[in-house]
Design an enzyme around this catalytic site. Structure first.
Site, PDB file in Angstrom:
ATOM      1  N   HIS A  18       0.745  -1.815  -0.367  1.00 45.13           N
ATOM      2  CA  HIS A  18       0.383   0.061  -0.080  1.00 45.13           C
ATOM      3  C   HIS A  18       0.839   0.744   0.050  1.00 45.13           C
ATOM      4  CE1 HIS A  18      -3.009  -2.888   2.064  1.00 45.13           C
ATOM      5  NE2 HIS A  18      -3.564  -2.223   1.014  1.00 45.13           N
ATOM      6  N   LYS A  42     -18.408  -4.595   7.992  1.00 42.04           N
ATOM      7  CA  LYS A  42     -16.761  -5.370   7.985  1.00 42.04           C
ATOM      8  C   LYS A  42     -16.451  -5.717   8.628  1.00 42.04           C
ATOM      9  CE  LYS A  42     -14.151  -6.051   4.483  1.00 42.04           C
ATOM     10  NZ  LYS A  42     -13.900  -5.096   3.419  1.00 42.04           N
ATOM     11  N   ARG A  91      -2.605  -6.720  -7.920  1.00 42.85           N
ATOM     12  CA  ARG A  91      -1.681  -7.553  -7.473  1.00 42.85           C
ATOM     13  C   ARG A  91      -1.862  -8.583  -8.825  1.00 42.85           C
ATOM     14  NH1 ARG A  91      -3.679  -9.026  -1.999  1.00 42.85           N
ATOM     15  NH2 ARG A  91      -5.519  -8.547  -3.068  1.00 42.85           N
ATOM     16  N   SER A 129      -3.631  -7.805   3.153  1.00 47.38           N
ATOM     17  CA  SER A 129      -3.842  -7.572   4.671  1.00 47.38           C
ATOM     18  C   SER A 129      -3.960  -8.801   5.548  1.00 47.38           C
ATOM     19  CB  SER A 129      -4.633  -6.482   4.826  1.00 47.38           C
ATOM     20  OG  SER A 129      -3.970  -5.741   4.549  1.00 47.38           O
TER      21      SER A 129
HETATM   22  O1  PNS Z   1      -9.378  -2.835   1.246  1.00 50.12           O
HETATM   23  P1  PNS Z   1     -10.551  -2.898   0.319  1.00 50.12           P
HETATM   24  O2  PNS Z   1     -11.252  -3.513   1.082  1.00 50.12           O
HETATM   25  O3  PNS Z   1     -10.562  -4.088  -1.479  1.00 50.12           O
HETATM   26  O4  PNS Z   1     -11.151  -1.683   0.136  1.00 50.12           O
HETATM   27  C1  PNS Z   1     -12.851  -1.341  -0.392  1.00 50.12           C
HETATM   28  C2  PNS Z   1     -12.952  -0.786  -0.550  1.00 50.12           C
HETATM   29  C3  PNS Z   1     -13.177   0.328   0.595  1.00 50.12           C
HETATM   30  C4  PNS Z   1     -12.450   0.533  -1.452  1.00 50.12           C
HETATM   31  C5  PNS Z   1     -14.545  -0.509  -1.001  1.00 50.12           C
HETATM   32  O5  PNS Z   1     -15.594  -1.696  -0.405  1.00 50.12           O
HETATM   33  C6  PNS Z   1     -15.685   0.349  -0.928  1.00 50.12           C
HETATM   34  O6  PNS Z   1     -15.357   2.335  -1.505  1.00 50.12           O
HETATM   35  N1  PNS Z   1     -16.433   1.031  -0.380  1.00 50.12           N
HETATM   36  C7  PNS Z   1     -16.691   2.466   0.096  1.00 50.12           C
HETATM   37  C8  PNS Z   1     -18.944   1.898  -0.179  1.00 50.12           C
HETATM   38  C9  PNS Z   1     -18.553   2.316  -1.257  1.00 50.12           C
HETATM   39  O7  PNS Z   1     -18.547   3.176  -2.211  1.00 50.12           O
HETATM   40  N2  PNS Z   1     -19.114   1.067  -2.077  1.00 50.12           N
HETATM   41  C10 PNS Z   1     -19.249   1.433  -4.092  1.00 50.12           C
HETATM   42  C11 PNS Z   1     -18.013   1.769  -5.049  1.00 50.12           C
HETATM   43  S1  PNS Z   1     -18.058  -0.744  -5.188  1.00 50.12           S
END
Ligand code: PNS
Length: 159
Positions: A18, A42, A91, A129
């Site tokens: 990251h 979550k 990745r 992670s």
């Molecule tokens: O590190 P991650 O868990 O892959 O991150 C996922 C994240 C936080 C980027 C995604 O879940 C997100 O954007 N959540 C906020 C809610 C949202 O905007 N959802 C619509 C996007 S598809």
């Protein structure tokens, strides 16, 4: 006008992969804001404000990089902040299906918002992670995977 990119994620925890993505994103934008998702549904191993504080500590010496927590839709947050792009690290091909779904949804929610995918550096391509959490659980050496501030926090049992 300064171009701001957001780098959203769970960062549970923030890894060296990251960190590398955030630093490379800074070469493309005037400023980058790491935004840590606070998703009550979550279950994360640490609260969002703790994850954000660790990222802050790990990136304190990096100019033009800031860290915030956010709750809700990333596209709405981006619009409110006037950000032009979202940064996501990829990745391998396995990540693309999930990432493409999110990028398309976000561009439907905010047409001006571009998702920029940066390929994870080969040194971190196998770091995740969840792998870090597993190594931490069993007391393994975290130094190849996370910044020192994060490693120190993971060595402390979180109440
Ligand atoms: O590190 P991650 O868990 O892959 O991150 C996922 C994240 C936080 C980027 C995604 O879940 C997100 O954007 N959540 C906020 C809610 C949202 O905007 N959802 C619509 C996007 S598809």
């Amino acid at each position: 006008m300064a171009r701001l990119a957001l780098y959203p994620g769970s960062f549970d925890p923030f890894t060296l992969g990251h960190l590398d993505i955030a630093q490379r994103a800074l070469r493309l934008f005037d400023a980058v804001e790491i935004i840590v998702a606070a998703n009550p549904e979550k279950k994360a191993s640490m609260p969002a404000d703790v994850r954000a504080a660790l990222i802050q500590e790990a990136t304190a010496d990096i100019q033009k990089l800031s860290v915030r927590t956010f709750e809700g839709l990333v596209a709405a947050y981006a619009e409110a902040r006037g950000a032009t792009a979202l940064i996501r690290g990829v990745r391998s091909a396995c990540d693309i299906t999930y990432e493409a779904k999110m990028a398309i949804a976000n561009s439907r929610l905010c047409a001006e918002l571009e998702t920029i995918f940066l390929l994870t550096a080969p040194a971190y391509a196998h770091t995740s992670s969840s792998l870090v959490r597993d190594i931490a659980r069993w007391g393994g050496d975290l130094t190849p995977f996370v910044p020192p501030a994060v490693a120190a926090a993971l060595r402390r049992p979180y109440a």
